[in-house]
Motif scaffolding. Structure first.
Motif, mmCIF file in Angstrom:
data_model
loop_
_atom_site.group_PDB
_atom_site.id
_atom_site.type_symbol
_atom_site.label_atom_id
_atom_site.label_comp_id
_atom_site.label_asym_id
_atom_site.label_seq_id
_atom_site.Cartn_x
_atom_site.Cartn_y
_atom_site.Cartn_z
ATOM 1 N N ALA A 308 64.503 33.361 42.008
ATOM 2 C CA ALA A 308 65.831 33.550 41.504
ATOM 3 C C ALA A 308 66.776 34.537 42.286
ATOM 4 O O ALA A 308 66.252 35.132 43.243
ATOM 5 N N GLY A 309 68.068 34.360 42.221
ATOM 6 C CA GLY A 309 69.099 35.389 42.736
ATOM 7 C C GLY A 309 69.320 34.518 44.061
ATOM 8 O O GLY A 309 69.306 33.406 44.181
ATOM 9 N N ASP A 310 69.685 35.657 45.058
ATOM 10 C CA ASP A 310 70.406 34.954 46.476
ATOM 11 C C ASP A 310 69.275 34.020 47.263
ATOM 12 O O ASP A 310 69.706 33.509 47.982
ATOM 13 N N VAL A 311 67.996 34.388 46.964
ATOM 14 C CA VAL A 311 67.002 33.860 47.767
ATOM 15 C C VAL A 311 66.932 32.169 47.373
ATOM 16 O O VAL A 311 66.528 31.505 48.382
ATOM 17 N N ILE A 312 67.674 31.751 46.236
ATOM 18 C CA ILE A 312 67.756 30.456 46.064
ATOM 19 C C ILE A 312 69.116 30.062 46.175
ATOM 20 O O ILE A 312 69.459 28.704 45.759
ATOM 21 N N GLY A 313 70.216 30.604 46.731
ATOM 22 C CA GLY A 313 71.511 29.974 47.000
ATOM 23 C C GLY A 313 72.413 30.440 45.679
ATOM 24 O O GLY A 313 72.099 31.202 44.868
ATOM 25 N N PRO A 314 73.745 30.046 46.206
ATOM 26 C CA PRO A 314 74.675 30.114 44.646
ATOM 27 C C PRO A 314 74.275 29.546 43.469
ATOM 28 O O PRO A 314 73.153 28.422 43.488
ATOM 29 N N PRO A 315 74.780 29.728 42.450
ATOM 30 C CA PRO A 315 74.338 29.037 41.065
ATOM 31 C C PRO A 315 74.311 27.475 41.285
ATOM 32 O O PRO A 315 75.383 26.947 41.741
#
Length: 339
Positions: A308-315
């Motif tokens: 979750a978060g920036d490690v998976i990119g934008p929403p």
């Protein structure tokens, strides 16, 4: 014997913090692993919270300067930056204290160290001083955030050439600043420093900044930006950046144009922060966009590992909209800078 948890969260930024708290409220045995001695991740200490604090104070100073003649006073540039940094640290300290209290109140075990996957249920922890430990869990959440993207022909030395993390360590306002990039980070910092009276030149390889926004909005942004005495240089390819060894950073473009400034910010975006995490040991890898792919529940390809978060990119819900460039203003600061 390794210690076992129901859930181990790796990273204490907004995603990791909230995952840990929600898991604890669900009566799970939770550990929060963080490599920094402070909680909050890049968001609190090098990104969103500092930049938004700097933005708000820059607006106040710009307002004071605008009315300085009316009230017969002046602002010293050195005092301006010192006051901005001092206030920024106060806000960060308050936020860090809040997060610490929240973690303690929810009885989440905090572990200081760097995590590295051994297998899908086991991680090694490298702690300060060289000590190591091994932890196991039924589930993991990778929330290690992102780091500034490094560009091959731009050497960031954090003294004359900065990235989006180290720009906040600059202790005085330069007279001139070059900003490379036209994304959210580049546009925000370029606007902040322009508002503070710095002569800013923003250079981007695309025809307009903030390309995911409607053209009418970006046109307005550029107009407001250049009204502050700044410049936006579109369709420019940077071939070389270097400090001249005396007082200026030199930026050379492909067409032979040269720009000189006291400082330079390289804002080429951010990439997933997985250094040392060894996700390949559990069969994970970054995709072609440099992020960990997940499904709509933030589950990775490994059934018990989430990210979750920036490690998976934008929403994910924004991506189709961005691709069509029909997104409304999704960042509050755009309304502030587009006047």
């Amino acid at each position: 014997m390794s210690k076992h948890y129901d859930i181990i969260i790796i990273g204490s930024g907004p995603a990791g913090q909230k995952a840990a708290v929600q898991a604890a409220k669900a009566n799970k045995k939770v550990a929060l692993v963080e490599a920094d001695k402070v909680l909050g991740g890049a968001c609190v200490h090098r990104g969103t919270i500092p930049s938004k604090t700097l933005r708000e104070n820059a607006l106040r100073i710009a307002g004071l300067r605008h009315h300085a003649e009316l009230f017969s006073f002046s602002l010293r540039p050195d005092m301006e930056m010192a006051a901005l940094i001092d206030n920024m640290h106060s806000v960060i300290s308050a936020h860090d204290e809040y997060i610490n209290n929240q973690i303690q109140r929810n009885k989440i075990e905090r572990i200081l160290g760097r995590a590295s996957f051994v297998d899908k249920n086991t991680i090694d922890i490298s702690m300060p001083g060289g000590a190591t430990d091994q932890l196991t869990a039924d589930y993991f959440v990778i929330a290690t955030g992102s780091v500034p993207r490094q560009v091959d022909n731009i050497e960031v030395d954090h003294e004359y050439v900065y990235d989006s993390d180290s720009i906040l360590s600059m202790m005085y306002l330069p007279q001139t600043l070059t900003v490379l990039g036209g994304g959210v980070i580049a546009s925000e910092y370029a606007s902040i420093f322009a508002s503070l009276g710095v002569r800013v030149t923003m250079i981007d390889r695309y025809p307009r900044p903030l390309g995911f926004l409607d053209k009418a909005l970006t046109d307005r942004f550029v107009h407001a930006f250049e009204s502050e005495g700044a410049r936006f240089i579109p369709n420019a390819n940077v071939t070389r950046v270097y400090w001249d060894g005396v007082s200026q950073v030199i930026t050379e473009l492909e067409d032979g144009t040269i720009y000189r400034s006291e400082k330079l910010l390289s804002a080429a975006g951010r990439v997933s922060n997985i250094k040392g995490l060894n996700i390949e040991n559990v069969g994970l890898a970054l995709n072609d966009r440099g992020i960990i792919p997940v499904d709509r529940h933030c589950r990775t390809a490994i059934e018990n590992i989430y990210a979750a978060g920036d490690v998976i990119g934008p929403p994910h819900w924004l991506l189709p909209l961005w691709s069509r460039a029909v997104v409304p203003v999704v960042r509050p600061w755009v309304w502030i800078w587009v006047k």
